[in-house]
Design an enzyme around this catalytic site. Structure first.
Site, short mmCIF file in Angstrom:
data_model
loop_
_atom_site.label_atom_id
_atom_site.label_comp_id
_atom_site.label_asym_id
_atom_site.label_seq_id
_atom_site.Cartn_x
_atom_site.Cartn_y
_atom_site.Cartn_z
N HIS A 236 -7.34 0.73 -6.30
CA HIS A 236 -7.58 0.02 -5.03
C HIS A 236 -8.36 -1.26 -5.36
O HIS A 236 -9.54 -1.41 -5.02
CB HIS A 236 -8.37 0.93 -4.08
CG HIS A 236 -8.37 0.47 -2.65
ND1 HIS A 236 -7.63 -0.61 -2.20
CD2 HIS A 236 -9.03 0.95 -1.55
CE1 HIS A 236 -7.85 -0.77 -0.90
NE2 HIS A 236 -8.69 0.16 -0.49
N CYS B 45 -16.23 2.73 1.03
CA CYS B 45 -15.07 1.87 1.31
C CYS B 45 -14.56 2.04 2.74
O CYS B 45 -13.89 1.16 3.25
CB CYS B 45 -13.96 2.18 0.31
SG CYS B 45 -13.47 3.91 0.29
N ARG C 41 -14.00 -7.29 2.92
CA ARG C 41 -12.58 -7.11 2.56
C ARG C 41 -11.78 -8.35 2.94
O ARG C 41 -10.91 -8.80 2.22
CB ARG C 41 -11.97 -5.89 3.30
CG ARG C 41 -12.58 -4.54 2.98
CD ARG C 41 -12.39 -4.14 1.53
NE ARG C 41 -11.00 -4.26 1.08
CZ ARG C 41 -9.99 -3.45 1.44
NH1 ARG C 41 -10.21 -2.43 2.24
NH2 ARG C 41 -8.77 -3.63 0.98
N ARG D 223 0.86 -1.19 0.00
CA ARG D 223 0.00 0.00 0.00
C ARG D 223 0.89 1.23 0.00
O ARG D 223 1.78 1.36 0.85
CB ARG D 223 -0.91 0.05 1.22
CG ARG D 223 -1.48 1.45 1.42
CD ARG D 223 -2.54 1.57 2.45
NE ARG D 223 -3.76 0.94 2.01
CZ ARG D 223 -4.97 1.25 2.50
NH1 ARG D 223 -5.09 2.17 3.43
NH2 ARG D 223 -6.05 0.63 2.07
N GLN E 186 -10.35 -3.58 -2.81
CA GLN E 186 -11.58 -2.94 -2.35
C GLN E 186 -12.73 -3.21 -3.32
O GLN E 186 -13.85 -3.56 -2.92
CB GLN E 186 -11.35 -1.42 -2.23
CG GLN E 186 -12.58 -0.64 -1.81
CD GLN E 186 -12.98 -0.93 -0.38
OE1 GLN E 186 -12.17 -0.82 0.52
NE2 GLN E 186 -14.24 -1.29 -0.15
N ASP F 30 -16.82 8.11 -1.34
CA ASP F 30 -15.52 7.95 -0.67
C ASP F 30 -15.11 9.34 -0.19
O ASP F 30 -15.71 10.35 -0.60
CB ASP F 30 -14.52 7.39 -1.70
CG ASP F 30 -13.13 7.11 -1.12
OD1 ASP F 30 -12.99 7.10 0.13
OD2 ASP F 30 -12.19 6.92 -1.90
N1 NVA Z 1 -9.59 7.24 -1.67
C1 NVA Z 1 -9.22 6.89 -0.32
C2 NVA Z 1 -9.49 5.46 -0.06
C3 NVA Z 1 -9.18 4.98 1.32
C4 NVA Z 1 -9.47 3.52 1.50
C5 NVA Z 1 -7.76 7.22 -0.10
O1 NVA Z 1 -6.95 6.94 -0.99
O2 NVA Z 1 -7.42 7.78 0.94
N1 CP Z 2 -11.12 0.72 2.71
C1 CP Z 2 -9.83 0.66 3.11
O1 CP Z 2 -8.91 0.39 2.31
O2 CP Z 2 -9.63 0.92 4.42
P1 CP Z 2 -8.22 1.11 5.13
O3 CP Z 2 -7.63 2.39 4.59
O4 CP Z 2 -8.55 1.18 6.59
O5 CP Z 2 -7.34 -0.06 4.78
#
Ligand code: NVA
Ligand code: CP
Length: 317
Positions: free
Chosen positions: A136, A272, A300, A109, A139, A231
């Site tokens: 992602h 999400c 998830r 990540r 997700q 989101d």
């Molecule tokens: N779009 C958000 C998703 C978090 C799971 C981010 O990248 O912060």
């Molecule tokens: N939805 C998601 O990816 O959550 P986290 O950022 O907590 O992993």
């Protein structure tokens, strides 16, 4: 049943996967969820190791990977950028080469999609994209599973995403919906439209699966939607843009009035998570009867377990 084509594969974006491969992963996700509900214990990752690389924070993704792998007898190792050299004192290529000698799989990540691609190219083991600035994918699989649990299937359904149309979640949904025949509409201000290159890539895929991809700024597009998705307005790494984004996206908030504009009493709400209640969604919607956000979070884990089982060849024949 093992789908041999998935063995050894990395998941970087759903663009590399066929509809039948994604279908297999959804069915396997349902199977492992049923096993969990029956209280069955399996040891399908015994003797295996998983590196969990995190440049950005996480609750769900980290916990899903770590618990899904560990409870099946595997050994997950969490490594943040405060712990390892990744990209600072050691190149991503060299990190990949070393981790590939010690681990059976790697989750990443972070910021750049190119980092997860380089890890996949040089490690020689399956690499899972646990979120980058652009995609992602794990997700999106949980999102489709949740849609299917609510409606018995996903093909021909209408999923509307209201919010930052160019973010990682919206872009991944576009790809998976195009592959699986889900009509996908992004409702966003024109300055936050997803990139034309991705739309051009997904439009023919959607035509092939019998679905449509629509990008619009018109909130009336929620009419008839089976699911409304949103989101955060400001994704991780974009904190400096918070004021600008709030101004742009305020009219796109998912509230009960927007849910009602679907004209569907059975429309569901998806997110999400993490959510900023009062910004992209109101508390009454996300905590209300139409919300499936908490099932989505649970899913998830089941979907991530299915992805690892299939790509590590750990499913019984
Ligand atoms: N779009 C958000 C998703 C978090 C799971 C981010 O990248 O912060
Ligand atoms: N939805 C998601 O990816 O959550 P986290 O950022 O907590 O992993």
């Amino acid at each position: 049943m093992i789908l041999k084509s998935l063995r050894g594969r990395s998941l970087l974006t759903w663009l590399d996967f066929s509809a039948s491969e994604i279908r297999y992963l959804l069915d396997l996700s349902k199977q492992v969820k049923d096993e969990a509900k029956r209280g069955e214990a399996h040891q399908r990752f015994t003797g295996k190791t998983l590196a969990l690389l995190f440049e950005k924070r996480s609750t769900r993704t980290r916990c899903a990977f770590e618990t899904a792998f560990g409870e099946e007898g595997g050994h997950p190792v969490f490594l943040s950028t405060a712990d390892i050299q990744l990209g600072s004192k050691e190149s991503v290529e060299d990190t990949a080469r070393v981790l590939g000698r010690m681990f059976n799989a790697i989750q990443f990540r972070g910021f750049k999609q190119s980092t997860v691609e380089t890890l996949a190219q040089y490690s020689g083991v399956p690499v899972y994209n646990g979120l980058t600035d652009t995609f992602h994918p794990t997700q999106a699989l949980a999102d489709i599973l949740t849609l299917e649990e609510s409606f018995g299937g996903c093909a021909g359904k209408k999923l509307c995403f209201a919010g930052d149309g160019r973010n990682n979640v919206a872009r991944s949904l576009m790809v998976i919906c195009a592959k699986l025949g889900v009509n996908f509409t992004i409702i966003t201000p024109p300055s936050l439209n997803p990139d034309a290159a991705l739309i051009e890539r997904c439009t023919p895929l959607a035509a092939g699966s019998g679905a449509a991809i629509t990008v619009t700024a018109d909130l009336a597009a929620v009419q008839g939607a089976d699911a409304l998705y949103t989101d955060v307005w400001t994704s991780m790494g974009e904190e400096a843009l918070k004021t600008e984004r709030t101004g742009l996206l305020k009219p796109f908030q998912v509230n009960q009035a927007l849910m009602d504009r679907t004209g569907r009493k059975d429309a569901i709400f998806l997110h999400c998570l993490p959510a900023v209640k009062g910004e992209e969604v109101t508390a009454d919607v996300i905590d209300g009867p139409q919300s499936r956000a908490w099932d989505q979070a649970e899913n998830r884990k089941h979907t991530i377990k299915a992805i690892m089982l299939a790509t590590l060849g750990a499913v019984k024949a």
